[in-house]
Write a protein that holds these residues in place. Structure first.
Motif, PDB file in Angstrom:
ATOM      1  N   LEU A  16       0.873  -1.104   0.052  1.00 64.23           N
ATOM      2  CA  LEU A  16      -0.006   0.038   0.055  1.00 64.23           C
ATOM      3  C   LEU A  16       0.838   1.350   0.074  1.00 64.23           C
ATOM      4  CD1 LEU A  16      -1.739   0.693   3.491  1.00 64.23           C
ATOM      5  CD2 LEU A  16       0.640  -0.669   3.129  1.00 64.23           C
ATOM      6  N   ARG A  17       0.116   2.581  -0.221  1.00 62.26           N
ATOM      7  CA  ARG A  17       0.911   3.563  -0.110  1.00 62.26           C
ATOM      8  C   ARG A  17      -0.237   4.744   0.699  1.00 62.26           C
ATOM      9  NH1 ARG A  17       1.804   5.135  -5.800  1.00 62.26           N
ATOM     10  NH2 ARG A  17       3.679   3.880  -5.714  1.00 62.26           N
ATOM     11  N   SER A  18       0.408   5.320   1.513  1.00 63.18           N
ATOM     12  CA  SER A  18      -0.210   6.358   2.282  1.00 63.18           C
ATOM     13  C   SER A  18       0.059   7.731   1.743  1.00 63.18           C
ATOM     14  CB  SER A  18      -0.310   6.102   3.884  1.00 63.18           C
ATOM     15  OG  SER A  18       1.027   6.236   4.244  1.00 63.18           O
ATOM     16  N   ARG A  26      -4.282   0.836  -1.718  1.00 59.73           N
ATOM     17  CA  ARG A  26      -3.969  -0.467  -1.700  1.00 59.73           C
ATOM     18  C   ARG A  26      -3.590  -1.237  -2.881  1.00 59.73           C
ATOM     19  NH1 ARG A  26      -7.200   0.604   2.783  1.00 59.73           N
ATOM     20  NH2 ARG A  26      -6.381  -0.176   4.891  1.00 59.73           N
ATOM     21  N   PHE A  27      -2.657  -1.980  -2.906  1.00 64.06           N
ATOM     22  CA  PHE A  27      -2.276  -2.667  -4.103  1.00 64.06           C
ATOM     23  C   PHE A  27      -2.597  -4.264  -4.006  1.00 64.06           C
ATOM     24  CE2 PHE A  27       0.753   0.891  -3.703  1.00 64.06           C
ATOM     25  CZ  PHE A  27       0.123   1.760  -4.776  1.00 64.06           C
ATOM     26  N   LEU A  28      -2.796  -4.794  -2.725  1.00 64.78           N
ATOM     27  CA  LEU A  28      -3.095  -6.062  -2.504  1.00 64.78           C
ATOM     28  C   LEU A  28      -4.661  -6.364  -2.043  1.00 64.78           C
ATOM     29  CD1 LEU A  28       0.496  -7.472  -1.183  1.00 64.78           C
ATOM     30  CD2 LEU A  28      -0.743  -7.980  -3.531  1.00 64.78           C
ATOM     31  N   GLY A  29      -5.123  -7.365  -2.091  1.00 67.39           N
ATOM     32  CA  GLY A  29      -6.398  -7.754  -1.473  1.00 67.39           C
ATOM     33  C   GLY A  29      -7.603  -7.164  -1.736  1.00 67.39           C
ATOM     34  N   VAL A  83      -3.709  -4.710   4.572  1.00 68.37           N
ATOM     35  CA  VAL A  83      -4.444  -5.159   3.468  1.00 68.37           C
ATOM     36  C   VAL A  83      -5.278  -6.399   3.470  1.00 68.37           C
ATOM     37  CG1 VAL A  83      -2.681  -3.912   1.973  1.00 68.37           C
ATOM     38  CG2 VAL A  83      -2.306  -6.152   2.611  1.00 68.37           C
ATOM     39  N   GLU A  84      -5.580  -6.946   2.353  1.00 70.31           N
ATOM     40  CA  GLU A  84      -6.426  -8.224   2.381  1.00 70.31           C
ATOM     41  C   GLU A  84      -7.883  -8.070   2.969  1.00 70.31           C
ATOM     42  OE1 GLU A  84      -6.337 -10.569   0.271  1.00 70.31           O
ATOM     43  OE2 GLU A  84      -4.228 -10.501  -0.659  1.00 70.31           O
ATOM     44  N   THR A  85      -8.624  -9.212   2.507  1.00 73.58           N
ATOM     45  CA  THR A  85     -10.046  -9.526   3.272  1.00 73.58           C
ATOM     46  C   THR A  85     -10.127 -10.919   3.175  1.00 73.58           C
ATOM     47  OG1 THR A  85     -11.457  -9.388   1.138  1.00 73.58           O
ATOM     48  CG2 THR A  85     -10.859  -7.212   2.316  1.00 73.58           C
ATOM     49  N   ALA A  86     -11.119 -11.206   4.147  1.00 72.55           N
ATOM     50  CA  ALA A  86     -11.568 -12.597   4.112  1.00 72.55           C
ATOM     51  C   ALA A  86     -12.132 -12.942   2.709  1.00 72.55           C
ATOM     52  CB  ALA A  86     -12.697 -12.914   5.212  1.00 72.55           C
ATOM     53  N   TYR A  87     -12.583 -12.119   1.609  1.00 74.24           N
ATOM     54  CA  TYR A  87     -13.371 -12.487   0.659  1.00 74.24           C
ATOM     55  C   TYR A  87     -12.521 -12.508  -0.693  1.00 74.24           C
ATOM     56  CZ  TYR A  87     -16.282 -10.839   4.175  1.00 74.24           C
ATOM     57  OH  TYR A  87     -17.060 -10.428   5.322  1.00 74.24           O
ATOM     58  N   SER A  88     -11.049 -12.180  -0.593  1.00 68.64           N
ATOM     59  CA  SER A  88     -10.174 -12.089  -1.565  1.00 68.64           C
ATOM     60  C   SER A  88     -10.011 -13.474  -2.325  1.00 68.64           C
ATOM     61  CB  SER A  88      -8.903 -11.507  -1.278  1.00 68.64           C
ATOM     62  OG  SER A  88      -8.136 -12.395  -0.234  1.00 68.64           O
ATOM     63  N   PRO A  89      -9.654 -13.816  -3.690  1.00 73.05           N
ATOM     64  CA  PRO A  89      -9.391 -14.928  -4.222  1.00 73.05           C
ATOM     65  C   PRO A  89      -8.149 -15.650  -3.353  1.00 73.05           C
ATOM     66  CG  PRO A  89      -9.525 -13.220  -5.919  1.00 73.05           C
ATOM     67  CD  PRO A  89      -9.560 -12.602  -4.622  1.00 73.05           C
ATOM     68  N   THR A  90      -7.120 -14.872  -2.847  1.00 71.47           N
ATOM     69  CA  THR A  90      -6.126 -15.557  -2.084  1.00 71.47           C
ATOM     70  C   THR A  90      -6.669 -16.381  -0.973  1.00 71.47           C
ATOM     71  OG1 THR A  90      -4.815 -13.836  -2.572  1.00 71.47           O
ATOM     72  CG2 THR A  90      -4.279 -15.045  -0.758  1.00 71.47           C
ATOM     73  N   TYR A  91      -7.636 -15.954  -0.308  1.00 75.31           N
ATOM     74  CA  TYR A  91      -8.207 -16.511   0.951  1.00 75.31           C
ATOM     75  C   TYR A  91      -9.474 -17.638   0.518  1.00 75.31           C
ATOM     76  CZ  TYR A  91      -4.796 -14.157   3.595  1.00 75.31           C
ATOM     77  OH  TYR A  91      -3.490 -13.555   4.085  1.00 75.31           O
ATOM     78  N   HIS A  92      -9.862 -17.396  -0.408  1.00 72.62           N
ATOM     79  CA  HIS A  92     -11.135 -17.828  -0.939  1.00 72.62           C
ATOM     80  C   HIS A  92     -10.411 -19.304  -1.263  1.00 72.62           C
ATOM     81  CE1 HIS A  92     -15.390 -19.050  -1.878  1.00 72.62           C
ATOM     82  NE2 HIS A  92     -14.932 -19.163  -2.997  1.00 72.62           N
ATOM     83  N   ASN A  93      -9.553 -19.100  -2.169  1.00 68.83           N
ATOM     84  CA  ASN A  93      -9.007 -20.266  -2.851  1.00 68.83           C
ATOM     85  C   ASN A  93      -7.966 -21.256  -2.091  1.00 68.83           C
ATOM     86  OD1 ASN A  93     -10.146 -19.612  -5.287  1.00 68.83           O
ATOM     87  ND2 ASN A  93      -8.313 -18.171  -5.980  1.00 68.83           N
ATOM     88  N   TYR A  94      -7.704 -20.543  -1.072  1.00 67.46           N
ATOM     89  CA  TYR A  94      -7.108 -21.481   0.161  1.00 67.46           C
ATOM     90  C   TYR A  94      -8.043 -22.173   1.084  1.00 67.46           C
ATOM     91  CZ  TYR A  94      -4.412 -22.695   4.548  1.00 67.46           C
ATOM     92  OH  TYR A  94      -3.850 -23.121   5.541  1.00 67.46           O
ATOM     93  N   LEU A  95      -9.150 -21.676   1.400  1.00 72.19           N
ATOM     94  CA  LEU A  95      -9.747 -22.332   2.527  1.00 72.19           C
ATOM     95  C   LEU A  95     -10.897 -23.399   1.713  1.00 72.19           C
ATOM     96  CD1 LEU A  95     -10.738 -19.228   4.655  1.00 72.19           C
ATOM     97  CD2 LEU A  95      -9.705 -21.464   5.410  1.00 72.19           C
ATOM     98  N   ASN A  96     -11.121 -23.286   0.489  1.00 70.51           N
ATOM     99  CA  ASN A  96     -12.144 -24.277  -0.167  1.00 70.51           C
ATOM    100  C   ASN A  96     -11.347 -25.575  -0.063  1.00 70.51           C
ATOM    101  OD1 ASN A  96     -14.688 -23.243  -1.092  1.00 70.51           O
ATOM    102  ND2 ASN A  96     -13.708 -21.934  -2.457  1.00 70.51           N
ATOM    103  N   PRO A  97     -10.074 -25.812  -0.852  1.00 76.56           N
ATOM    104  CA  PRO A  97      -9.550 -26.987  -0.637  1.00 76.56           C
ATOM    105  C   PRO A  97      -9.035 -27.527   0.863  1.00 76.56           C
ATOM    106  CG  PRO A  97      -7.936 -25.338  -1.413  1.00 76.56           C
ATOM    107  CD  PRO A  97      -9.249 -24.811  -1.341  1.00 76.56           C
ATOM    108  N   LEU A  98      -8.722 -26.727   1.737  1.00 76.67           N
ATOM    109  CA  LEU A  98      -8.573 -26.898   2.932  1.00 76.67           C
ATOM    110  C   LEU A  98      -9.890 -27.610   4.033  1.00 76.67           C
ATOM    111  CD1 LEU A  98      -6.744 -27.404   5.486  1.00 76.67           C
ATOM    112  CD2 LEU A  98      -7.264 -24.782   6.136  1.00 76.67           C
ATOM    113  N   VAL A  99     -10.877 -26.882   3.591  1.00 78.48           N
ATOM    114  CA  VAL A  99     -12.335 -27.412   4.108  1.00 78.48           C
ATOM    115  C   VAL A  99     -12.591 -28.822   3.341  1.00 78.48           C
ATOM    116  CG1 VAL A  99     -14.681 -26.981   4.097  1.00 78.48           C
ATOM    117  CG2 VAL A  99     -13.144 -25.273   4.649  1.00 78.48           C
ATOM    118  N   ALA A 100     -12.123 -28.856   2.196  1.00 80.43           N
ATOM    119  CA  ALA A 100     -12.626 -30.384   1.777  1.00 80.43           C
ATOM    120  C   ALA A 100     -11.592 -31.468   2.088  1.00 80.43           C
ATOM    121  CB  ALA A 100     -12.389 -30.169   0.082  1.00 80.43           C
TER     122      ALA A 100
END
Length: 316
Positions: A16-18, A26-29, A83-100
């Motif tokens: 990010l930059r302030s 923000r540049f991520l998430g 930065v980041e959120t619970a809804y970003s592809p980064t975390y969504h794509n991590y938790l789907n396979p972990l839950v499975a």
């Protein structure tokens, strides 16, 4: 006035930059992955509000063909608290396979970000989310998925980087503020964002690198006493070993600048009188949160399986 408004206060690539006028770029998430049925894993997810007061929500995941009760993972995302959120592809794509893979229910917590909402806002929101999850312990909470499928006697906290920092502090808070009918079995800390004024182990002594981490920390916690603040350096906290669980898994990466802090955490936890079991997993040749950036690599697959196995060991 326009030149002053666009003057950069802190430039922290690639996050990010302030600006001096208070604006944050923000540049991520910043991307959002929608919830729903994941075709690769058959995991279902949906977004729910856990705090009306703070207007904060979380994403719930249930495994394929969910029946009966499953271990519950409460996950806190990373991103330096900024930065980041619970809804970003980064975390969504991590938790789907972990839950499975683990056959668990997961609640991925979103929280207010610094610097607009400086710490302890993220900790406060995370604890509100934990209490909201606990409201389902008698099977009459606001979310039917948790009422039907979450085993609140078999809960795990986890997170990466800043999220791992949060998971530790939430585990300590579980001891201070016991919640009847809820049992925290363990925590999983991936590349935890801990630091300190003095280097530990063979941690870098480069002043430029250490100053950069100090700048990021002060951006998220402007009232801090520094990098020996117990939020970021919990080792000297009198409550350090008072974890509300009996099992801890710490994951580190060989090339991660935070690796030594993870090792130091394990060492000091064993010496603290805590009395539980601590496991360490190191990914050779990898850097910070590699499993999120390159989820299909061999080391990421091994890490995911280790986390799933760690959770399932607690079912007995």
């Amino acid at each position: 006035m326009e030149a002053a408004a666009s003057e950069i206060l802190i430039d922290f690539p690639p996050m990010l930059r302030s600006y001096k006028d208070g604006r944050i770029e923000r540049f991520l998430g910043t991307q959002i992955a929608p919830p729903g049925l994941d075709p690769k894993t058959n995991v279902e997810s949906k977004d729910v509000v856990y705090s009306q007061e703070a207007s904060q929500s979380a994403r719930i995941y249930i495994p394929p063909n969910a029946t009966g009760k499953h271990p519950l993972l409460v996950y806190f995302h990373g991103g330096g608290f900024c930065v980041e959120t619970a809804y970003s592809p980064t975390y969504h794509n991590y938790l789907n396979p972990l839950v499975a893979e683990a056959n668990i229910v997961a609640v991925s917590v979103d929280y207010r970000l610094a610097p607009e909402h400086p710490l302890p806002a993220a900790y406060d929101d995370s604890w509100e989310a934990v209490k909201w999850v606990a409201s389902h312990r008698d099977g009459n909470g606001p979310q039917e998925w948790l009422n039907r499928h979450a085993d609140l006697n078999n809960i795990y906290f986890s997170g990466d980087s800043a999220g791992a920092n949060i998971a530790h502090h939430m585990a300590v808070k579980m001891t201070k503020e016991k919640i009847d009918g809820v049992h925290l079995d363990g925590i999983v800390l991936a590349h935890p964002y801990f630091w300190g004024k003095e280097p530990v182990g063979d941690e870098t002594k480069d002043p430029a690198i250490r100053d950069k981490i100090d700048v990021l920390w002060r951006l998220s916690c402007p009232n801090t006493s520094g990098t020996d603040d117990q939020w970021i350096n919990p080792i000297d906290d009198p409550s350090f070993g008072n974890l509300g669980c009996n099992r801890v898994l710490v994951c580190v990466a060989e090339k991660d600048i935070l690796k030594q802090r993870g090792l130091y955490y394990c060492e000091k936890l064993k010496q603290s009188g805590w009395g539980g079991e601590v496991e360490l997993m190191e990914a050779k040749g990898e850097d910070h949160v590699f499993h999120l950036h390159n989820p299909n690599c061999e080391n990421a697959a091994a890490k995911l399986k280790k986390v799933a196995d760690f959770i399932n060991q607690g079912k007995a």
